[in-house]
Design an enzyme around this catalytic site. Sequence first.
Site, short mmCIF file in Angstrom:
data_model
loop_
_atom_site.label_atom_id
_atom_site.label_comp_id
_atom_site.label_asym_id
_atom_site.label_seq_id
_atom_site.Cartn_x
_atom_site.Cartn_y
_atom_site.Cartn_z
N CYS A 40 0.82 -1.22 0.00
CA CYS A 40 0.00 0.00 0.00
C CYS A 40 0.85 1.27 0.00
O CYS A 40 0.45 2.29 -0.57
CB CYS A 40 -0.89 0.05 1.24
N GLU A 90 -10.81 -4.87 13.30
CA GLU A 90 -11.63 -5.38 12.20
C GLU A 90 -11.71 -6.89 12.31
O GLU A 90 -10.80 -7.54 12.81
CB GLU A 90 -11.03 -4.98 10.86
N CYS A 128 -2.75 3.43 2.85
CA CYS A 128 -3.55 2.35 3.45
C CYS A 128 -4.60 2.92 4.37
O CYS A 128 -4.54 4.07 4.80
CB CYS A 128 -2.65 1.38 4.19
N ASP A 129 -5.54 2.08 4.72
CA ASP A 129 -6.83 2.43 5.30
C ASP A 129 -6.82 3.64 6.24
O ASP A 129 -7.44 4.66 5.98
CB ASP A 129 -7.39 1.23 6.07
N LYS A 130 -6.16 3.54 7.39
CA LYS A 130 -6.26 4.60 8.40
C LYS A 130 -5.40 5.79 8.06
O LYS A 130 -5.60 6.88 8.62
CB LYS A 130 -5.88 4.06 9.78
N ASP A 171 -3.60 -2.61 7.54
CA ASP A 171 -4.58 -3.55 8.07
C ASP A 171 -4.39 -4.96 7.54
O ASP A 171 -4.64 -5.94 8.24
CB ASP A 171 -5.99 -3.05 7.76
N CYS A 188 -5.37 -2.27 -1.37
CA CYS A 188 -6.34 -3.30 -1.79
C CYS A 188 -7.30 -2.73 -2.84
O CYS A 188 -7.83 -1.63 -2.68
CB CYS A 188 -7.12 -3.80 -0.60
N SER A 196 -13.71 -5.00 8.06
CA SER A 196 -12.95 -4.52 6.91
C SER A 196 -13.90 -4.14 5.80
O SER A 196 -15.02 -4.68 5.69
CB SER A 196 -12.02 -5.64 6.43
#
Length: 577
Positions: free
Chosen positions: A56, A453, A129-131, A88, A201, A479
């Site tokens: 990521c 998650e 990435c996510d956060k 994650d 992702c 997720s």
Amino acid sequence: MNKSNGIKAHLPSRHVSQGPARAPHRSYYYAMGLAEHEIDQPFVGVATCWNEAAPCNIALSRQAQAVKLGVKSALGTPREFTTITVTDGIAMGHEGMRSSLASRDAIADTVELTMRGHCYDALVGLAGCDKSLPGMMMAMVRLNVPSVFIYGGSILPGRLNGRDVTVQDVFEAVGRHQSGTMSDAELAVLERVACPSAGACGGQFTANTMACVSEAIGLALPNSSGAPAPYESRDQYCEASGTAVMRLLDRNVRARDVVTRKSLENAARVVACTGGSTNAGLHLPAIAHEAGIEFDLFDVCEIFKETPYFVDLKPGGRFVAKDLYEAGGVPVVMKELRKIGLVHEDCITVSGRTIGEELDRVERNADGRVIHPVETPLSTTGGVVGLSGNLAPEGAIVKIAGMAREQIRFTGPANVFECEEDAFEAIKKRQYKEGDVIVIRNEGPAGGPGMREMLSTTAALSGQGMGKKVALITDGRFSGATRGFCVGHVGPEAAHGGPIALIRNGDMIEIDAIAGTLGVDVDDAEMAIRREAWEGPRRTIYSSGALWKYAQLVGPTRTGAVTHPGAASETHVYMDL
């Protein structure tokens, strides 16, 4: 020489670069190779979450160099720095996931501290990435400096047996392997081909959801979130972001001029119509909090309820981020929303134009494959739905994208687990029945700590072919890759004495995503008896360190699980000190 400079007369960087008293500071800049004219220019923080933890983030360092070229071309002086990120996909399914949500606030904190400590005048933030995406946007709004966000880009899909595959397929393959329907060799092949490049992702999981948010909310240049990470064309967006932030600085357009109640509503619309991650219901209120705007989970869910779902993306649909980009990306999606009056067109963006002006420039239309015409949506309500009831007085959230109408109502007996590990072990051993409502508690922001998650658990259920035959509720999170009837963010969480703490095995739970309700068939009198007998929050092993600190500070999920009072309590403006 190096006297107070008219360009910097009112900018924070004057404190570290102007006048005789700052000669020691200038010595440091000369030591790094800056020329006098560069010291006299505005300083622009170029923040990345680059690391070698996962694909990521691996392209962010290269992309930051392109941002710096853009800043320099517009007569600014870029100052690159990095912050943390917890990825994650690596943290999933074990103790490491407790660090994930806490990392969002740590990212915002560290970017804020770096900007304040070095008196930077503007910010370009790159995240993968996510956060790290909401964390970077939270820092921008908290500081309220001229800011531009840029996403590192999505991963390319893998190919196996003639079809696209993603990491979601690998998580679900673990469940098939456990149930004996996939061999060691088949799993080994899949894990080697599912993730073929740099990037986050590829489905409409949290990273791509929040990337779409960055455009819809106005903090990112139009269409900048779409190109996959390996595409060298991303560098053009990065360079343009560097020049854009200098225009904003010149015009004194700050992050809170962009992030308003209306722009938050635009962002929530885009999450809904793309079947985005439930985590947006956590991150949008957190971003709003940094601006002093009241915009909680119920506000987000009301918008989700009113918005048609018409973009066919994984995990509920068929396509990935690369396909959305090739179909025209977020601008085409918002153009469709505008047709039915669901876009606030007067919101300003970092391009300097309004959303309406940007949409006027979009020539492409819905392709009918990835982006369906808004008149013929996949469903008439958003892909994410809010719930409330006697089991969730402060709300809960469920992703229904790709589910049939008859699948989004569920009644069954509670099968209660005190943590995710207990539930995962029971699922591996098939210690549950079709029709159960699996309850996982003590996984909220404070009680976890960290609000983990549950992808490993939900993916195992899907891999066993049971994703549609049971439901799952938790005060933790899911997720963006989660499939099945899974309700998260149940509030108040168990650690705060919410009703989820009092549920017992066999209690009948009813989930109705059409009516928006989440209830348990236990009357108030019985609940009062149980509350009296409740022994209080479960003790955790985290009695010191960052996670202990997070658990002490974190607030309710409904308002974004934030850790400080927010802009409503501010008594100064950083840019004006």
